[in-house]
Design a protein around this motif. Sequence first.
Motif, short mmCIF file in Angstrom:
data_model
loop_
_atom_site.label_atom_id
_atom_site.label_comp_id
_atom_site.label_asym_id
_atom_site.label_seq_id
_atom_site.Cartn_x
_atom_site.Cartn_y
_atom_site.Cartn_z
N GLN A 38 1.28 56.86 -6.90
CA GLN A 38 1.01 56.76 -8.35
C GLN A 38 1.83 55.65 -9.02
OE1 GLN A 38 2.94 58.93 -6.91
NE2 GLN A 38 4.42 59.88 -8.28
N LYS A 39 2.82 55.10 -8.28
CA LYS A 39 3.65 54.01 -8.83
C LYS A 39 3.28 52.66 -8.19
CE LYS A 39 6.09 57.36 -10.76
NZ LYS A 39 5.64 57.87 -12.06
N ARG A 51 0.95 57.74 -13.51
CA ARG A 51 0.75 59.18 -13.29
C ARG A 51 -0.73 59.46 -13.10
NH1 ARG A 51 4.89 62.88 -16.72
NH2 ARG A 51 6.73 62.10 -15.66
N ILE A 52 -1.01 60.65 -12.58
CA ILE A 52 -2.42 61.07 -12.52
C ILE A 52 -2.67 62.03 -13.66
CG2 ILE A 52 -2.55 60.70 -10.02
CD1 ILE A 52 -2.72 64.22 -11.38
N GLU A 67 -4.47 59.17 -19.33
CA GLU A 67 -4.17 60.31 -20.21
C GLU A 67 -5.35 61.30 -20.15
OE1 GLU A 67 -1.57 61.59 -21.94
OE2 GLU A 67 -0.34 60.03 -21.07
N SER A 68 -5.04 62.50 -19.63
CA SER A 68 -6.13 63.46 -19.35
C SER A 68 -6.95 63.79 -20.59
CB SER A 68 -5.56 64.72 -18.71
OG SER A 68 -4.59 65.32 -19.54
N1 LIG Z 1 0.10 63.23 -20.46
C1 LIG Z 1 -0.35 62.90 -19.13
C2 LIG Z 1 0.55 63.58 -18.13
C3 LIG Z 1 0.25 63.14 -16.73
C4 LIG Z 1 1.23 63.75 -15.73
O1 LIG Z 1 2.35 64.18 -16.08
N2 LIG Z 1 0.84 63.77 -14.46
C5 LIG Z 1 1.69 64.27 -13.43
C6 LIG Z 1 0.96 65.32 -12.61
S1 LIG Z 1 0.38 66.67 -13.58
C7 LIG Z 1 2.10 63.16 -12.48
O2 LIG Z 1 1.33 62.24 -12.24
N3 LIG Z 1 3.31 63.24 -11.92
C8 LIG Z 1 3.79 62.28 -10.98
C9 LIG Z 1 4.87 61.38 -11.56
O3 LIG Z 1 5.36 61.69 -12.65
O4 LIG Z 1 5.23 60.42 -10.91
C10 LIG Z 1 -1.80 63.35 -18.98
O5 LIG Z 1 -2.17 64.37 -19.58
O6 LIG Z 1 -2.57 62.67 -18.27
#
Ligand SMILES: N[C@@H](CCC(=O)N[C@@H](CS)C(=O)NCC(=O)O)C(=O)O
Length: 219
Positions: A38-39, A51-52, A67-68
């Motif tokens: 993801q990076k 991020r996903i 952003e979901s």
């Molecule tokens: N506000 C963002 C939050 C995204 C988020 O926190 N994703 C997490 C998984 S639920 C992620 O990718 N974590 C991996 C990281 O932080 O590197 C959204 O709703 O898309």
Amino acid sequence: MIDLYTAATPNGHKVSIVLEELDMPYTVHALSFDQKEQKAPEFLKINPNGRIPAIVDRANGDFAVFESGAILIYLAELSGQLLPNDPKGRSVAIQWLMFQMGGIGPMQGQANVFFRYFPEKLQGAIDRYQHETRRLYEVLDTRLESVEFLADAYSIADIATYPWVRGHEWSGVPVDGLPALQRWMAAMAQRPAVQRGLLVPQRVDDASVIKGAQAMLIR
Ligand SMILES: N[C@@H](CCC(=O)N[C@@H](CS)C(=O)NCC(=O)O)C(=O)O
């Protein structure tokens, strides 16, 4: 065709559930957090936040959305479903979507961090985030006493919220004494598209379970 970049987390599941509800064809790219995919610079071009979830709409000039909550609105608008058209109804759905994005997601996410993952046991931080999540659940319960779904009709607000609330035990947040919330959770759990969306991403050899998804790994 939509490309979905995801992992098995609540924010990822929101998008796969919506795609399943809409019966939209999509290709799954399962990102490995262990490998820090993801990076990766290639992925940061799609989601600068690393991020996903993220999507790329291949039928629309390779348009990328991160952003979901923004992804859910985009898909609802693309399809004309899961989001009311009239300004008031639309506003109600977006209010509950924002309540999830700005409240339940961040608070329950931090509850998970301090309750499950943080190397030190900081009881003050655990209590703060678990209690705040419980307070937000109580707001949902009160709302659901008078409506079947958060925005009256089933919408992206419900889809954004359910993958988080279903993980309440993992977060150490009880749902005891919240009967309307429990009734709504049971109704959400029954929906076939919700059940399918929660299986994404998954192993390629299990792909027959998924209706719209062409499961594939990014590597
Ligand atoms: N506000 C963002 C939050 C995204 C988020 O926190 N994703 C997490 C998984 S639920 C992620 O990718 N974590 C991996 C990281 O932080 O590197 C959204 O709703 O898309």
